[in-house]
Design a protein around this motif. Structure first.
Motif, short mmCIF file in Angstrom:
data_model
loop_
_atom_site.label_atom_id
_atom_site.label_comp_id
_atom_site.label_asym_id
_atom_site.label_seq_id
_atom_site.Cartn_x
_atom_site.Cartn_y
_atom_site.Cartn_z
N ASP A 26 -7.23 0.74 -8.15
CA ASP A 26 -6.95 1.72 -7.21
C ASP A 26 -6.15 1.68 -6.14
OD1 ASP A 26 -9.49 3.89 -8.30
OD2 ASP A 26 -10.88 3.56 -6.49
N GLN A 27 -6.02 1.18 -5.67
CA GLN A 27 -5.05 0.09 -4.83
C GLN A 27 -3.55 -0.07 -5.45
OE1 GLN A 27 -7.09 -3.22 -3.46
NE2 GLN A 27 -5.89 -3.27 -1.91
N ASN A 82 0.64 -0.91 0.01
CA ASN A 82 -0.15 -0.15 -0.06
C ASN A 82 0.89 1.28 0.31
OD1 ASN A 82 0.96 0.62 2.98
ND2 ASN A 82 -1.62 -0.27 3.92
N GLU A 131 -12.34 -1.93 -9.79
CA GLU A 131 -12.42 -0.40 -10.11
C GLU A 131 -11.65 -0.45 -8.45
OE1 GLU A 131 -14.17 3.96 -9.22
OE2 GLU A 131 -15.12 1.38 -9.96
N LYS A 132 -12.02 -0.94 -6.91
CA LYS A 132 -11.08 -1.04 -6.13
C LYS A 132 -9.62 -0.89 -6.18
CE LYS A 132 -10.87 -3.02 -1.43
NZ LYS A 132 -11.52 -3.45 -0.11
N ASN A 148 -18.26 -3.62 -7.37
CA ASN A 148 -17.17 -3.40 -8.23
C ASN A 148 -15.64 -3.51 -7.87
OD1 ASN A 148 -16.25 -1.68 -10.68
ND2 ASN A 148 -16.92 0.08 -10.29
N TRP A 149 -15.77 -4.21 -7.84
CA TRP A 149 -14.04 -4.84 -7.07
C TRP A 149 -13.24 -4.09 -8.03
CZ3 TRP A 149 -10.73 -8.47 -9.54
CH2 TRP A 149 -11.60 -9.33 -10.24
#
Length: 235
Positions: free
Chosen positions: A85-86, A47, A81-82, A78-79
């Motif tokens: 984003d990560q 992260n 997109e997540k 909506n996995w």
């Protein structure tokens, strides 16, 4: 012929691909019971604090005894997109744009429902990128009528015999679990691979081993990763 049998992990760590690279036929063990909080639907990346965190594919609720081949992706979330984003936290990594293009090809906004089949697609595409020539097959599709093994450590015997293979390769974690005598009695040699997770530069922080292959690809060119795939097989 060398054979390995493993559950279909989601963008697994380098050691998983080292195992694939060490055999001629890699069989997706989708007949096994799904284990919750395992590696089928998640893995780890870095992260923004350069600490390890999970990336996930959400799955629909199912009975505890459900087999991996019957686990469904929950596409109401909506996995994708997540996940992307990560991955933005890797924007300073040397191969960020290249890997992002690859992942955009791997993870379209599709209606793919079965997690095992989805993970198999990801494995095949990643192997192709890394020039791994091993053939990848799905157990339930290649041998739909195969009988269950009498013991967990006998699945390797059944699959090896079905493929007329004389050598079965397993991850080193199974060395104390598998009976070499049992395999030899069935005319099969069994060997093990110990993953080589040598450090590579991850930003400016201390090295965190065993992250998803995504992390490996973010920091290493393809030639370097190909060198990482070469490991020793032991008895």
């Amino acid at each position: 012929m060398r054979v390995a049998l493993m559950q279909p992990y989601f963008f697994p760590y380098l050691g998983y691909f080292q195992l694939i690279n060490s055999v001629d036929e890699f069989v997706i063990f989708d007949n096994a019971q799904h284990i919750r909080r395992g590696w089928i639907s998640r893995n780890r990346i870095l992260n923004e604090q350069k600490e390890s965190v999970f990336i996930n594919v959400p799955i629909s609720k199912s009975p505890r005894e459900t087999k991996i081949k019957d686990i469904l992706i929950n596409n109401n979330i909506n996995w994708q997109e997540k996940l992307f984003d990560q991955l933005i936290y890797y924007k300073q990594a040397p191969y960020f744009n290249y890997v992002l293009d690859f992942l955009n090809d791997c993870i379209p906004n599709s209606s793919q429902n079965k997690l095992s089949e989805f993970n198999t697609i990801l494995l095949r595409k990643t192997c192709s990128l890394l020039s791994i020539k091993t053939n990848i097959t799905i157990l339930s599709k290649k041998f739909p009528t195969i009988e269950s093994a009498n013991a967990a450590d006998e699945w390797g015997i059944k699959v090896s015999k079905a493929l007329n293979a004389t050598t079965y390769i397993n991850a080193i974690g199974g060395k104390d679990f598998y009976s070499q005598e049992k395999y030899l009695e069935n005319g099969i040699y069994i060997y093990f691979v110990k993953p080589n997770l040598s450090p590579y530069k991850q930003f400016d922080k201390h090295f965190i081993p065993g992250l998803s292959i995504i992390d490996v690809m973010m920091f290493n060119d393809l030639n370097k990763i190909k060198d990482m795939l070469e490991i020793q097989v032991i008895s």
